[in-house]
Design an enzyme around this catalytic site. Sequence first.
Site, PDB file in Angstrom:
ATOM      1  N   HIS A 212      36.328  35.431  40.252  1.00 56.17           N
ATOM      2  CA  HIS A 212      35.005  35.990  40.539  1.00 56.17           C
ATOM      3  C   HIS A 212      35.048  36.854  41.795  1.00 56.17           C
ATOM      4  O   HIS A 212      34.549  37.978  41.816  1.00 56.17           O
ATOM      5  CB  HIS A 212      33.995  34.855  40.699  1.00 56.17           C
ATOM      6  CG  HIS A 212      32.613  35.314  41.010  1.00 56.17           C
ATOM      7  ND1 HIS A 212      31.572  35.244  40.106  1.00 56.17           N
ATOM      8  CD2 HIS A 212      32.102  35.878  42.114  1.00 56.17           C
ATOM      9  CE1 HIS A 212      30.486  35.748  40.659  1.00 56.17           C
ATOM     10  NE2 HIS A 212      30.789  36.134  41.879  1.00 56.17           N
ATOM     11  N   GLU A 213      35.629  36.314  42.867  1.00 58.83           N
ATOM     12  CA  GLU A 213      35.690  37.059  44.118  1.00 58.83           C
ATOM     13  C   GLU A 213      36.621  38.263  44.009  1.00 58.83           C
ATOM     14  O   GLU A 213      36.357  39.322  44.577  1.00 58.83           O
ATOM     15  CB  GLU A 213      36.129  36.138  45.259  1.00 58.83           C
ATOM     16  CG  GLU A 213      35.198  34.982  45.513  1.00 58.83           C
ATOM     17  CD  GLU A 213      33.747  35.419  45.642  1.00 58.83           C
ATOM     18  OE1 GLU A 213      33.478  36.484  46.203  1.00 58.83           O
ATOM     19  OE2 GLU A 213      32.873  34.671  45.171  1.00 58.83           O
ATOM     20  N   HIS A 216      35.060  41.396  42.729  1.00 63.03           N
ATOM     21  CA  HIS A 216      34.327  42.169  43.741  1.00 63.03           C
ATOM     22  C   HIS A 216      35.227  43.194  44.431  1.00 63.03           C
ATOM     23  O   HIS A 216      34.776  44.279  44.797  1.00 63.03           O
ATOM     24  CB  HIS A 216      33.737  41.233  44.794  1.00 63.03           C
ATOM     25  CG  HIS A 216      32.458  40.565  44.380  1.00 63.03           C
ATOM     26  ND1 HIS A 216      31.320  41.273  44.056  1.00 63.03           N
ATOM     27  CD2 HIS A 216      32.127  39.254  44.245  1.00 63.03           C
ATOM     28  CE1 HIS A 216      30.342  40.439  43.740  1.00 63.03           C
ATOM     29  NE2 HIS A 216      30.815  39.208  43.836  1.00 63.03           N
TER      30      HIS A 216
END
Length: 251
Positions: A212-213, A216
């Site tokens: 998820h990170e 980014h």
Amino acid sequence: MKMSGAAFCVFMASRHVSAFSTPSMALNSKRAAQTAFGTMNRVLSTPTSAGHPASTRLFSATKEEVDPGIVDGTDLRIVKYPHPSLRADNAEITEDELADGSIKKIAKEMFLVMYAAEGVGLAAPQVGINKRLMVYNESGDKNKWLSEVVMVNPRIVEFSDAQDVETEGCLSFPEMNGPVQRSKWIKVEALNLKGKKTKKKFKGWEARIFQHEYDHLDGVVYVDRLEEDSKKEVQPRLDELIADFGEGGAL
């Protein structure tokens, strides 16, 4: 399956497990567009007797994530969609930046923001810094500082064909969430704050946080990974965020 370059808010709700032999992603690009991946802000959903989520908690196993606003000890603030920094290119961190201590300072302040938000992970673009830097603590407990991880210039070098689906949310997308499919395990290479190369295999919950990170860092947000029906469900909230931001947003 191996890949030459890739990208990394998180989750846990009703789980759907599947195995796909060919994740759809652009392996020849440093911007990971793979649908198998997603990146760190966690959502924990508690099922009701009917099997539907009764509540959704982002990034923390025990508390709901919150917008911390002003956080003591830092000027960093969480940016919300469609802030341009969430879609901008993120620069690799240089040896000089590691040597002068500036990245260590940013990482320390990112942890302050993450804990204030009751989160488990945060990527630099989420606080308006377009650098390939992420921090996380899978426990979400600031007292368990030995579990803190800082990753500089990370990249995914291998991922599992087997995938599963969990409900994810993100601090940059408040009051919304959706099911995201990701690889069940990944192998990662990165630098630590001393510039030393590290390698690690992530599985389960920690793998999802990382992915998820990591997304980014490639300008990918979790809503990009939602299926069409799920995207329609959150579109009204996305429209509200776009309207609140005003002109200059990056969709």
